[in-house]
Design a protein around this motif. Sequence first.
Motif, PDB file in Angstrom:
ATOM      1  N   LEU A  60      -4.432  12.103  -0.331  1.00  0.00           N
ATOM      2  CA  LEU A  60      -3.349  11.527   0.468  1.00  0.00           C
ATOM      3  C   LEU A  60      -3.140  12.332   1.747  1.00  0.00           C
ATOM      4  O   LEU A  60      -2.914  11.764   2.816  1.00  0.00           O
ATOM      5  CB  LEU A  60      -2.052  11.472  -0.343  1.00  0.00           C
ATOM      6  CG  LEU A  60      -2.016  10.468  -1.496  1.00  0.00           C
ATOM      7  CD1 LEU A  60      -0.748  10.648  -2.314  1.00  0.00           C
ATOM      8  CD2 LEU A  60      -2.133   9.043  -0.987  1.00  0.00           C
ATOM      9  N   LYS A  83       0.803   4.120  -2.978  1.00  0.00           N
ATOM     10  CA  LYS A  83       0.585   5.543  -2.743  1.00  0.00           C
ATOM     11  C   LYS A  83       1.769   6.361  -3.248  1.00  0.00           C
ATOM     12  O   LYS A  83       1.600   7.426  -3.831  1.00  0.00           O
ATOM     13  CB  LYS A  83       0.346   5.814  -1.259  1.00  0.00           C
ATOM     14  CG  LYS A  83      -1.006   5.343  -0.783  1.00  0.00           C
ATOM     15  CD  LYS A  83      -1.198   5.607   0.688  1.00  0.00           C
ATOM     16  CE  LYS A  83      -2.555   5.143   1.146  1.00  0.00           C
ATOM     17  NZ  LYS A  83      -2.748   5.380   2.579  1.00  0.00           N
ATOM     18  N   TRP A 104      -1.224  10.492   5.141  1.00  0.00           N
ATOM     19  CA  TRP A 104      -0.036   9.888   4.525  1.00  0.00           C
ATOM     20  C   TRP A 104       0.988  10.969   4.215  1.00  0.00           C
ATOM     21  O   TRP A 104       0.735  11.854   3.414  1.00  0.00           O
ATOM     22  CB  TRP A 104      -0.435   9.135   3.245  1.00  0.00           C
ATOM     23  CG  TRP A 104       0.663   8.336   2.645  1.00  0.00           C
ATOM     24  CD1 TRP A 104       1.062   7.094   3.035  1.00  0.00           C
ATOM     25  CD2 TRP A 104       1.500   8.700   1.551  1.00  0.00           C
ATOM     26  NE1 TRP A 104       2.102   6.674   2.255  1.00  0.00           N
ATOM     27  CE2 TRP A 104       2.401   7.641   1.333  1.00  0.00           C
ATOM     28  CE3 TRP A 104       1.600   9.827   0.747  1.00  0.00           C
ATOM     29  CZ2 TRP A 104       3.370   7.661   0.347  1.00  0.00           C
ATOM     30  CZ3 TRP A 104       2.558   9.858  -0.239  1.00  0.00           C
ATOM     31  CH2 TRP A 104       3.431   8.774  -0.431  1.00  0.00           C
ATOM     32  N   GLU A 106       0.831  -1.206   0.000  1.00  0.00           N
ATOM     33  CA  GLU A 106       0.000   0.000   0.000  1.00  0.00           C
ATOM     34  C   GLU A 106       0.869   1.260   0.000  1.00  0.00           C
ATOM     35  O   GLU A 106       0.566   2.235  -0.678  1.00  0.00           O
ATOM     36  CB  GLU A 106      -0.920   0.010   1.216  1.00  0.00           C
ATOM     37  CG  GLU A 106      -1.836   1.211   1.260  1.00  0.00           C
ATOM     38  CD  GLU A 106      -2.732   1.219   2.484  1.00  0.00           C
ATOM     39  OE1 GLU A 106      -3.540   2.146   2.574  1.00  0.00           O
ATOM     40  OE2 GLU A 106      -2.627   0.323   3.335  1.00  0.00           O
ATOM     41  N   GLU A 107       1.949   1.223   0.764  1.00  0.00           N
ATOM     42  CA  GLU A 107       2.876   2.356   0.803  1.00  0.00           C
ATOM     43  C   GLU A 107       3.485   2.590  -0.576  1.00  0.00           C
ATOM     44  O   GLU A 107       3.583   3.720  -1.043  1.00  0.00           O
ATOM     45  CB  GLU A 107       3.978   2.101   1.838  1.00  0.00           C
ATOM     46  CG  GLU A 107       5.024   3.176   1.907  1.00  0.00           C
ATOM     47  CD  GLU A 107       4.570   4.443   2.634  1.00  0.00           C
ATOM     48  OE1 GLU A 107       5.333   5.413   2.612  1.00  0.00           O
ATOM     49  OE2 GLU A 107       3.471   4.474   3.191  1.00  0.00           O
ATOM     50  N   GLU A 139       1.557   6.633  -7.000  1.00  0.00           N
ATOM     51  CA  GLU A 139       0.516   7.590  -7.381  1.00  0.00           C
ATOM     52  C   GLU A 139       1.015   9.020  -7.191  1.00  0.00           C
ATOM     53  O   GLU A 139       0.788   9.881  -8.045  1.00  0.00           O
ATOM     54  CB  GLU A 139      -0.746   7.370  -6.546  1.00  0.00           C
ATOM     55  CG  GLU A 139      -1.498   6.109  -6.882  1.00  0.00           C
ATOM     56  CD  GLU A 139      -2.661   5.853  -5.943  1.00  0.00           C
ATOM     57  OE1 GLU A 139      -2.892   6.666  -5.015  1.00  0.00           O
ATOM     58  OE2 GLU A 139      -3.348   4.849  -6.130  1.00  0.00           O
ATOM     59  N   THR A 168      -5.721  11.535   4.410  1.00  0.00           N
ATOM     60  CA  THR A 168      -5.530  10.234   5.069  1.00  0.00           C
ATOM     61  C   THR A 168      -4.381  10.267   6.067  1.00  0.00           C
ATOM     62  O   THR A 168      -4.190   9.321   6.815  1.00  0.00           O
ATOM     63  CB  THR A 168      -5.237   9.111   4.044  1.00  0.00           C
ATOM     64  OG1 THR A 168      -3.967   9.335   3.438  1.00  0.00           O
ATOM     65  CG2 THR A 168      -6.329   8.991   3.010  1.00  0.00           C
ATOM     66  N   THR A 180       2.783  15.841   1.253  1.00  0.00           N
ATOM     67  CA  THR A 180       1.582  16.147   0.473  1.00  0.00           C
ATOM     68  C   THR A 180       1.199  17.622   0.610  1.00  0.00           C
ATOM     69  O   THR A 180       0.726  18.224  -0.350  1.00  0.00           O
ATOM     70  CB  THR A 180       0.409  15.227   0.870  1.00  0.00           C
ATOM     71  OG1 THR A 180       0.191  15.294   2.273  1.00  0.00           O
ATOM     72  CG2 THR A 180       0.684  13.789   0.453  1.00  0.00           C
TER      73      THR A 180
END
Length: 96
Positions: free
Chosen positions: A73, A34, A78, A30-31, A37, A76, A83
Amino acid sequence: MAGHTDVELQAALDAADAYLRQPDDGALAEEWEKWMELQVAASTVAGCVQTVVSGGQLDREAVAEAGLLFDGLHRTGWHREETAAWCRVRDLLLSR
């Protein structure tokens, strides 16, 4: 003043770009997803910055679309600083 805006925009891009760190080898899938992306969205925005700084036309739709990913992001939790830095670049571009 346009020159000042270009300098500010380039400085914001440089600051955001400095945050782009590849996840550790042991990071969860998942890391990595992300991060990949973010890389795509960051590349789009960086290209738009270079286009604008060199006198070209801003692709507002592309910047807005990438910005949605940054916002998502960020919401969330993250890599909040990273970000947030990319959101700043997006905001500077769209304020032109």
